[in-house]
Design an enzyme around this catalytic site. Structure first.
Site, mmCIF file in Angstrom:
data_model
loop_
_atom_site.group_PDB
_atom_site.id
_atom_site.type_symbol
_atom_site.label_atom_id
_atom_site.label_comp_id
_atom_site.label_asym_id
_atom_site.label_seq_id
_atom_site.Cartn_x
_atom_site.Cartn_y
_atom_site.Cartn_z
ATOM 1 N N ASP A 190 0.077 -7.603 1.340
ATOM 2 C CA ASP A 190 0.544 -6.225 1.529
ATOM 3 C C ASP A 190 2.069 -6.123 1.583
ATOM 4 O OD1 ASP A 190 0.190 -3.485 1.726
ATOM 5 O OD2 ASP A 190 0.057 -3.512 3.915
ATOM 6 N N GLN A 245 0.941 1.729 -23.143
ATOM 7 C CA GLN A 245 0.543 0.806 -22.083
ATOM 8 C C GLN A 245 -0.379 -0.288 -22.602
ATOM 9 O OE1 GLN A 245 -1.172 3.176 -18.940
ATOM 10 N NE2 GLN A 245 0.767 4.194 -18.436
ATOM 11 N N HIS A 249 0.815 -1.221 0.000
ATOM 12 C CA HIS A 249 0.000 0.000 0.000
ATOM 13 C C HIS A 249 0.851 1.275 0.000
ATOM 14 C CE1 HIS A 249 0.474 -0.200 4.484
ATOM 15 N NE2 HIS A 249 0.429 1.125 4.377
ATOM 16 N N GLY A 291 3.190 6.320 7.967
ATOM 17 C CA GLY A 291 4.571 6.606 7.582
ATOM 18 C C GLY A 291 5.518 5.529 8.074
ATOM 19 N N ASN A 292 5.115 4.829 9.166
ATOM 20 C CA ASN A 292 5.891 3.695 9.671
ATOM 21 C C ASN A 292 5.739 2.464 8.778
ATOM 22 O OD1 ASN A 292 5.504 4.730 12.979
ATOM 23 N ND2 ASN A 292 7.473 4.103 12.159
ATOM 24 N N SER A 293 4.703 2.456 7.943
ATOM 25 C CA SER A 293 4.444 1.296 7.098
ATOM 26 C C SER A 293 5.663 0.947 6.256
ATOM 27 C CB SER A 293 3.253 1.564 6.177
ATOM 28 O OG SER A 293 2.051 1.533 6.890
#
Length: 415
Positions: A178, A315, A148, A256-258
């Site tokens: 994830d 694309q 994410h 932000g720690n992710s």
């Protein structure tokens, strides 16, 4: 009248008479005197003993108080020791100093559709996350993070511990768990930064125990790297509507720690933090993906081909309209997660491959999907004409099968 006194002379054995009174036997006086002296001595002794006893008791009490203070101080020191010292004998400061060169900040720029008073508009959005340097190959430095953090990104920037920033690319993603791997070209990294960076040491999360020291490092709120500490609150924790099991910790894990690191007391990586999994109704409950569960997935993602975003006119085009099947929907209707196909454009790549309405696309070129955003993000990195293996779940028990699709070309006429 002068009186005479008769007394018995023990030397002669006879009675003698004398006008002077005989000497009286004072033994009884000595006895009394001795008794008095003994009493005084005993009294003084008792007083001394009593005083000594009180003194001793006071000293004992004083000693007890000292012991109590020492014990209290020791407990405080022990508690502080648990908070600041690892079982390896190193302080948390030492551990962090050693691990920090393995942690990066990731900034993602994306374009999102935003509803406003004037209708829907496309706006550029900026988000922050973290990453862990887990490997390298001849040309690239490889960084683990959360899916994410990078999903839908138009541009990625990786910032190292010395504040040097370089461009990054998504090497592989697994939306269901994830996880993602970001690559950075070694040629783009300054020499001094290259010398300073380290590859993190992975631990064994399966051996983690409740109560063990936990240290979380990450780019909290996008302000730069910060450190929080606590303990492991639970292992193998299941979260409603989220697949997999997690390490639970009371070390603060904020947005932000992710993608950042959860460390044990040896400074080893035991988890990848995820701020996506949060319960806002409580405090002190953060979650991390166990590194032992993630190792194989990350290794596979590291081995994938690094893909750059393709120019819009080049694309690949699949030709479906779809709807996201997330964990909540999947559990509610007993479906696999992915993209539910609601419409297939006639003559499109999907149509030619045999994809039909009602199918659920679960994986694209080996990358698992958790919805339309993941599929659209991947398609931006593939060119028209490329052959891709797509996994679909077919109605009637939703058994999976693999189909090969040759991507079409998107055209301005609506395709």
């Amino acid at each position: 009248m002068t009186q005479t006194y008769q007394y018995y002379d023990p030397q002669t054995g006879q009675a003698n008479y004398n006008r002077r009174p005989p000497k009286k036997n004072h033994r009884w006086l000595r006895t009394i005197a001795l008794a008095i002296v003994f009493g005084l001595v005993a009294g003084l002794t008792f007083t001394g003993v009593s005083y000594g006893g009180r003194k001793l008791l006071a000293d004992d009490k004083k000693q007890e108080n000292i012991s109590s203070v020492i014990t209290s101080d020791s407990n405080d020191k022990t508690e502080a020791l648990l908070q600041t010292t690892a079982t390896s004998g190193k302080s948390i400061s030492d551990i962090v100093e050693n691990v920090m060169p393995s942690i990066v900040s990731i900034t993602s720029m994306s374009v999102k559709e935003v509803e406003s008073f004037f209708g829907s508009q496309m706006q550029e959005a900026k988000s922050a996350g973290s990453g862990i340097i887990l490997g390298e190959n001849d040309e690239e430095l490889l960084i683990a993070t959360n899916n994410h953090v990078v999903q839908g990104s138009e541009k990625l920037t990786v910032t190292f511990d010395d504040n040097e920033s370089v461009a990054g690319s998504v090497k592989g993603t697994d939306a269901k768990v994830d996880l993602a791997v970001v690559s950075v070209k070694k040629a783009d990294i300054p020499k001094d930064t290259t010398k300073a960076i380290k590859i993190a040491t992975m631990g064994d999360s399966s051996s983690a125990r409740v109560g063990d020291t936990a240290i979380a490092i990450g780019n909290a709120l996008g302000y730069g790297q910060s450190v929080t500490t606590g303990v492991i609150s639970a292992t193998n924790r299941s979260i409603e509507d989220v697949s997999g099991t997690f390490i639970q910790t009371d070390a603060a894990i904020n947005p932000g720690n992710s993608g950042g690191a959860l460390l044990n007391a040896k400074g080893e990586i035991i988890g990848i933090n995820s701020a996506k999994i949060q319960d806002t109704s409580v405090e002190g409950m953060g979650y991390a993906i166990p590194i032992s569960d993630a190792k194989e997935i990350l290794q596979n993602l590291m081995n994938r081909q690094t893909r750059e975003k393709v120019a819009e006119g080049e694309q690949g085009f699949l030709g479906i309209t779809g709807r996201t099947v997330d964990e909540t929907t999947a559990q509610m209707y007993d479906l696999p997660t992915g993209v539910y196909v609601t419409e297939v454009e006639s003559g499109s790549a999907a149509d030619k491959a045999g994809i039909k309405e009602g199918y659920i696309i679960t994986a694209f070129d080996g990358a698992s999907l958790d919805g339309m955003d993941a599929l659209q993000s991947l398609l931006k990195t593939y060119k028209a004409g490329e052959k891709v293996e797509i996994k679909v779940a077919v109605p009637d028990n939703y058994k999976e099968k693999t189909m090969t699709v040759t991507l079409g070309k998107w055209e301005a006429n609506g395709r």
